[in-house]
Each structure stands twice: as C-alpha cells, then as structure tokens.
Motif scaffolding. Structure first.
Motif, short mmCIF file in Angstrom:
data_model
loop_
_atom_site.label_atom_id
_atom_site.label_comp_id
_atom_site.label_asym_id
_atom_site.label_seq_id
_atom_site.Cartn_x
_atom_site.Cartn_y
_atom_site.Cartn_z
N TYR A 109 0.83 -1.20 0.00
CA TYR A 109 0.00 0.00 0.00
C TYR A 109 0.87 1.25 0.00
O TYR A 109 0.60 2.21 -0.75
CB TYR A 109 -0.93 0.01 1.21
N LEU A 110 1.91 1.27 0.83
CA LEU A 110 2.79 2.44 0.87
C LEU A 110 3.48 2.64 -0.48
O LEU A 110 3.68 3.78 -0.92
CB LEU A 110 3.84 2.29 1.97
N PHE A 111 3.85 1.53 -1.11
CA PHE A 111 4.46 1.61 -2.44
C PHE A 111 3.51 2.25 -3.44
O PHE A 111 3.89 3.15 -4.21
CB PHE A 111 4.86 0.21 -2.91
N SER A 112 2.25 1.81 -3.44
CA SER A 112 1.26 2.38 -4.35
C SER A 112 1.04 3.86 -4.06
O SER A 112 0.95 4.68 -4.99
CB SER A 112 -0.07 1.63 -4.22
N ARG A 113 0.95 4.18 -2.78
CA ARG A 113 0.72 5.58 -2.39
C ARG A 113 1.88 6.46 -2.84
O ARG A 113 1.67 7.57 -3.36
CB ARG A 113 0.54 5.67 -0.87
N LEU A 125 1.80 7.03 -6.78
CA LEU A 125 0.83 8.04 -7.20
C LEU A 125 1.29 9.44 -6.83
O LEU A 125 1.03 10.41 -7.56
CB LEU A 125 -0.52 7.74 -6.56
N ALA A 126 1.99 9.56 -5.70
CA ALA A 126 2.42 10.88 -5.23
C ALA A 126 3.50 11.50 -6.11
O ALA A 126 3.71 12.72 -6.06
CB ALA A 126 2.91 10.79 -3.79
N ILE A 127 4.17 10.72 -6.94
CA ILE A 127 5.18 11.28 -7.85
C ILE A 127 4.54 12.31 -8.78
O ILE A 127 5.15 13.32 -9.13
CB ILE A 127 5.86 10.15 -8.66
N GLY A 128 3.31 12.05 -9.17
CA GLY A 128 2.59 12.96 -10.06
C GLY A 128 1.67 13.91 -9.32
O GLY A 128 0.64 14.32 -9.87
N GLY A 129 2.03 14.29 -8.10
CA GLY A 129 1.19 15.16 -7.30
C GLY A 129 0.99 16.54 -7.90
O GLY A 129 1.88 17.07 -8.57
#
Length: 521
Positions: free
Chosen positions: A43-47, A50-54
């Motif tokens: 889950y932390l990996f997925s989060r 996605l945050a790279i494209g914040g």
C-alpha cells in the motif's frame, strides 16, 4: 460523620482496585485497540507511486517553471515564473518541500521494511527504482541534495537533519542502487500485482525501466565523465531497455475518487485549477512545428479561442498562433503581427491553447518513454558508443513519439505515411554529426512536451533546441534560462549547517549556479 466514613471506604476501595492492577495493564489503557499496528508495504508503495505525479509540485516545478523556461509553453501571467525567470520561493522549492516527506520517505520505509525478505524482493526492487527516479529528478533540479540519509528519519535521530551529498557521489550511488535493484527482481518472489500502477506486476518491464533509467543517468553525466557514462550506457542497453511504446513508464491514474488517484499535472493545467487558461503553446514550439510540417501540431494545440467555450475554437491548422515567451498582456502586441490580438478581447485567447484531450485526470503521467530511449541510442551511435545505426534509432524515436499520443486520446492517431514523410523531411541521414545531435535534441524536446522537467534537463546538457532567452527588466538574476532552481527556503533555518555546506561546495544557491554534470562543482 457517616458521609466521611463512606468517602473513606470509597477511597480505600479505589486504592485497592488500582493496587490489584499490574503496571502492564495500566499501560494498556493508553493503547488504542482500534488503531492499526502494522501496514501493508504494498500500500505504501502504491501511495508513493501516485504521489510522484502530485499536483502541488508538478504545477509549480513542471508547469510554472520548466515548461516555460524551455519554451514549450508561454504565458503573459506573472505567476508563470519560468517564462520571464522570476523567483517564487514556494514554487522553486516545491519538489523538496513535498517529496522528501512524501514520496522519498514512503519508498525508503518500504525498502527498509522489505530488505532481505526473498518473498518481497520485487517490492523492494521496484521501490528502489522509483526512489532513484525521484531523487534523480530532485538532484537534476537542485544539484547537491540529501541522498544517503533521505527519508530515513524514522530509523534514528541522526537522520533528522540530513547531509547534502555531492551530485557526483549521488550519481555513483544511483547507478549502484539501480543495478542492485535490477538483479533483485525475481519470478519466484511475490508479484506486485494490482498495487503496481506502472506495469501491473510485469517485472520484465520493470527491468527494462531500470535499464532505461540507467541510460538516462549515463547520458546526463556524459560531458563530465564520458568514460563512466559510456560504460554504464552500453551495459544497460545490452541488458535490455525499451523496445516499443508498450514499455513506456507511465503512472496510470484515474478520475478519482480522491485527488491522489488523479494526474496532478493535469489537475493544475485543467480540471480543478485550469491554469492553462493563462498559458499557450509557445511561439518557439509552434514555429518549429510549422517549419518542419510536424503532424503533431493539432495534437499539441486544440485551437485558438476560449478553452472553456468550444464554440469559439478556431481549429484551422493554418490559423494557429504560438505565444512569444517573455511578454505581458500589455506589451505582447509589440512582438506579434498587426491584427493578431483583434479576435478576442482577452489577450491570451488569441493564441493557440493546449489541447484539453491530453489534460484529463485519468491520462497517464510520463516517467520515461520509449521515444526517449531511442533518441539516447541514436546519440550513443553518433558518439560511437554503440555499433547500431543512428538513423534507425532516430526514426524509431520520432515514430514512437508521434504514436505515443494515442495513449491520451484515440483521435491523436497519425497516418503512418504522414509520419514517414515527416521523418524523411528531417534529413537525418545526410546531416553532419553535429547536425544529427541537434536533430536528436530537438526531437527529444518535442517528445517530452508533457515531461518538461526532463526536457529542461536535457536542454541544459545538450543546448538543443537552440533557445533565445527572454528579456524582461524584472528577471530575478538576469535574462538567462536558469541552470537550476533554488533550494526550499525552509532548509536555511531548519537544516542550516548542511544547507550552507552544500551552497559553499556548489558555489551558490542561485539560478546561475551550475551543478556537477553541467560543468559546475
């Protein structure tokens, strides 16, 4: 008297009750029985992915600074700081501000928690690759940054005020980390599965992505350490990088339900914030496409007019007008032909807008493309690093760049014969080696239209395309395209010793300061 006796009995009873409890039972009262005591590292990996494209940092670094600095887009609005080289502390430091406490911290925690676990080898390796990707982008924006201690605050207070590592040391470490990660990917380990928003658990593509990133790093350092650069590049290329657009490293986003699920760059350009009302296709980009009869013109632009009112859109290809960089709404009339501003009372609407079809929330977000890999191979062939044909790689790269637009909208399909005619018209095979490098650099810039940070980084390395700096009397340090952005100002007060050591080593914290691979310290 009776009341006093009753109170005494109650107090004694209470005392006896607490005396009968163990110390551990008392401490247990402070534990929230409903709170999570552990968390799935997937889950932390997925989060983190996605945050790279914040939205916050991509709006500020990629859109407001990089895209206008490298003249892919232009704006008359003062808050588009890169257009006229203004300094906005919040914008300039946005990547450091958000990614150390977000992306880097999460990925570092995943790496630490999965280290040495064979079943989690793929998760550990993928997290390492993305950590390197993000810190590579970070060092290319700022220069010397925390790398070795980055994101390790939970591991001990010695990491609370991380040292800034030299960019040369960082590049050496990134190469080693990527190679080690590549070797850890294993078919026998747990699959990344649906938690992988790049490749859906396909580790063969993760290996290709790792090699593509190694090739990018090698090219970036090629002017300051060509021997190491050639060795790293050829080893990664031989190991196997991208071979088609199916390998592109995209982060796959959705339209919701939360902001983190959406493409943040596009949330800034359109959707929530609609900043693209104030920025247009630049005259540099439009003139270049017109000069070369580029079939992407009506892909990049959706026409002249009010982007919020389709009935106003002028979509005739011959009527498209790029906005010159470096002007305000009061003086831009001096830079365009007479009559250009007559169509709409709002100045910006007289110039070609960005095409809204590639600005959806659920459009993919570029990390690295197959086109970019082929252009790097073409450059390597021109340099004599590899024996394959530079012209073939150049043609593959251009075709891949044009064809990749269909991932954003099926209407962006370009006829194969039109693509072939465009490639032929570029005249690569008959060009001198220097002209070949120019053609590669120009096409690399065009291919990275939605990856402006990379376009800016490669321009700093190669000088292509040849850009004329804007001339504004209010430019922060002068009328030159910045070589880097300034650090997040919070570091001056919160991490002063390490900040100052980096500034002293680099020779300053300014737009003009050159980093190691750009001929600096």
């Amino acid at each position: 008297m009776k009341i006093s006796n009753k109170l005494a009995v109650m107090v004694m009873a209470g005392s006896l009750t607490f005396a009968s409890c163990s110390e551990s039972e008392l401490l247990d009262l402070n534990i929230d029985q409903n709170a999570a005591t552990d968390i799935d590292m997937s889950y932390l990996f997925s989060r983190a992915t996605l945050a790279i494209g914040g939205e916050y940092e991509n709006t500020r670094i990629a859109m407001l600074y990089a895209s206008t600095m490298v003249q892919q887009t232009a704006s008359t609005a003062g808050y588009f700081s890169g257009d006229k080289y203004f300094y906005n502390a919040q914008y300039s430091g946005a990547y450091m501000e958000t990614h150390y406490t977000g992306v880097v911290r999460l990925l570092t925690h995943v790496i630490t928690r999965t280290d040495g676990d064979p079943a989690q080898a793929n998760l550990n390796a993928a997290a390492t690759v993305l950590r390197v990707f993000d810190l590579h982008r970070m060092t290319d924006i700022y220069g010397d940054i925390p790398y070795f201690q980055a994101g390790k605050g939970l591991e001990g207070e010695e990491n609370w005020f991380p040292a800034y590592d030299s960019q040369e040391e960082i590049y050496t470490a990134m190469i080693a980390d990527l190679r080690a990660a590549r070797d850890r990917f294993s078919e026998s380990a747990n699959s990344l599965g649906a938690q992988d928003f790049l490749y859906g658990g396909d580790i063969s593509k993760w290996r290709k992505f790792t090699n593509a990133l190694l090739m990018r790093i090698a090219m970036r350092m090629s002017e300051v350490d060509p021997t190491t650069a050639q060795q790293v590049f050829t080893e990664a290329n031989n190991s196997g990088a991208f071979t088609s657009n199916e390998d592109i490293a995209f982060i796959q986003y959705d339209s919701g339900p939360q902001g983190v699920n959406r493409n943040g760059l596009n949330d800034g350009y359109w959707n929530t914030y609609k900043y693209s009302r104030d920025c247009k296709i630049s005259a540099t980009m439009m003139d270049w496409m017109n000069a070369n009869d580029d079939p992407r013109k009506m892909i990049l632009t959706g026409g002249v007019g009010d982007p919020e009112v389709p009935a106003t859109w002028i979509t005739d290809p011959e009527a498209q007008i790029g906005m010159p960089n470096g002007y305000t709404s009061t003086n831009i009339g001096e830079a365009v032909p007479e009559g250009t501003l007559d169509g709409f009372s709002i100045v910006q609407r007289n110039f070609s807008m960005l095409n809204l079809k590639y600005l959806d929330w659920n459009d993919p977000y570029y990390l690295i493309s197959y086109a970019e890999v082929e252009f790097m191979r073409a450059e390597a062939a021109v340099k004599g690093w590899i024996s394959s044909d530079a012209g073939t790689h150049f043609s593959n790269g251009v075709a891949a760049a044009i064809n990749s637009w269909v991932y954003f909208d099926e209407d962006f399909t370009v006829d194969a014969q039109e693509t072939a005619a465009y490639i032929s018209g570029r005249g690569f095979d008959a060009a001198s080696n220097e002209d070949k490098l120019r053609l590669i650099g120009e096409e690399y810039w065009a291919a990275n239209f939605l990856n402006a940070i990379e376009a800016w980084s490669n321009w700093r390395r190669t000088g292509y395309p040849e850009l004329t700096p804007t001339q504004d009397p209010n430019a922060f340090e002068g009328n030159f395209i910045p070589r880097r952005l300034r650090y997040w100002e919070n570091e001056i007060g919160s991490n002063p010793e390490n900040y100052q050591a980096a500034v002293s080593r680099m020779g300053g914290d300014s737009f003009a300061t050159r980093m190691w691979w750009d001929g600096g310290n």
